[in-house]
Design a protein around this motif. Structure first.
Motif, PDB file in Angstrom:
ATOM      1  N   ALA A  51     -16.814   3.256  -8.625  1.00  0.00           N
ATOM      2  CA  ALA A  51     -18.361   3.167  -8.309  1.00  0.00           C
ATOM      3  C   ALA A  51     -18.111   3.046  -6.324  1.00  0.00           C
ATOM      4  O   ALA A  51     -18.208   3.959  -5.767  1.00  0.00           O
ATOM      5  N   GLU A  52     -17.020   2.464  -5.243  1.00  0.00           N
ATOM      6  CA  GLU A  52     -16.694   2.607  -3.971  1.00  0.00           C
ATOM      7  C   GLU A  52     -16.204   3.740  -3.907  1.00  0.00           C
ATOM      8  O   GLU A  52     -16.492   4.619  -3.691  1.00  0.00           O
ATOM      9  N   LEU A  53     -14.972   4.175  -4.663  1.00  0.00           N
ATOM     10  CA  LEU A  53     -15.031   5.846  -4.851  1.00  0.00           C
ATOM     11  C   LEU A  53     -15.874   6.908  -5.174  1.00  0.00           C
ATOM     12  O   LEU A  53     -15.621   7.790  -4.396  1.00  0.00           O
ATOM     13  N   HIS A  54     -16.675   6.439  -5.677  1.00  0.00           N
ATOM     14  CA  HIS A  54     -18.023   7.773  -5.800  1.00  0.00           C
ATOM     15  C   HIS A  54     -18.834   7.842  -4.451  1.00  0.00           C
ATOM     16  O   HIS A  54     -19.457   8.643  -4.196  1.00  0.00           O
ATOM     17  N   ALA A  55     -19.106   6.240  -4.388  1.00  0.00           N
ATOM     18  CA  ALA A  55     -20.223   6.392  -2.725  1.00  0.00           C
ATOM     19  C   ALA A  55     -18.989   6.604  -1.987  1.00  0.00           C
ATOM     20  O   ALA A  55     -19.640   7.281  -1.107  1.00  0.00           O
ATOM     21  N   GLN A  56     -18.148   6.963  -1.414  1.00  0.00           N
ATOM     22  CA  GLN A  56     -17.133   7.073  -0.476  1.00  0.00           C
ATOM     23  C   GLN A  56     -16.816   8.826  -0.901  1.00  0.00           C
ATOM     24  O   GLN A  56     -17.019   9.785   0.326  1.00  0.00           O
ATOM     25  N   CYS A  57     -16.859   9.281  -1.530  1.00  0.00           N
ATOM     26  CA  CYS A  57     -16.244  10.479  -2.319  1.00  0.00           C
ATOM     27  C   CYS A  57     -17.563  11.705  -2.817  1.00  0.00           C
ATOM     28  O   CYS A  57     -16.920  12.811  -2.642  1.00  0.00           O
ATOM     29  N   ASP A  58     -17.984  11.078  -3.071  1.00  0.00           N
ATOM     30  CA  ASP A  58     -19.316  12.210  -4.112  1.00  0.00           C
ATOM     31  C   ASP A  58     -20.034  13.494  -3.149  1.00  0.00           C
ATOM     32  O   ASP A  58     -19.924  14.581  -3.678  1.00  0.00           O
TER      33      ASP A  58
END
Length: 105
Positions: A51-58
């Motif tokens: 979820a953190e990666l989606h929030a940072q990279c999407d």
């Protein structure tokens, strides 16, 4: 009144079964591992979650993400893998969600 000796499947004691030597060997190997420290260490520490990666990279454009060449440590269950020659893709699921990973040799 005494019971007759057990017979049939499951009546063998562990000491009398043919696999008792194998079990004893496995227990000895486990004892040797434990003598050196934790037998099955779990010292991997992930630094990111899905979820953190989606929030940072999407929302970032692909060119910007590729220029960053960011490395992260993630942990989870590999739900799907697709091997395509030297490149492979996988879907990794952790407690927060799923991400797609790319692996190349």
């Amino acid at each position: 009144m005494s019971k007759p000796p057990a017979s049939g499947p499951g009546a063998d004691t562990p000491e009398a079964s043919p696999s008792s030597g194998l079990l004893a060997e496995r227990r000895a190997k486990l004892a040797a591992l434990r003598a050196q420290g934790p037998a099955y260490p779990n010292d991997f520490k992930p630094d990111s979650r899905a979820a953190e990666l989606h929030a940072q990279c999407d929302s970032a454009p692909p060119d910007e993400l590729q220029a960053q060449a960011r490395q992260v440590a993630v942990a989870g269950r590999l739900m799907l893998k697709r091997v395509m020659g030297k490149a492979s893709f996988g879907t990794l699921q952790d407690a927060s969600g799923r991400i797609q990973i790319y692996v190349s040799n």
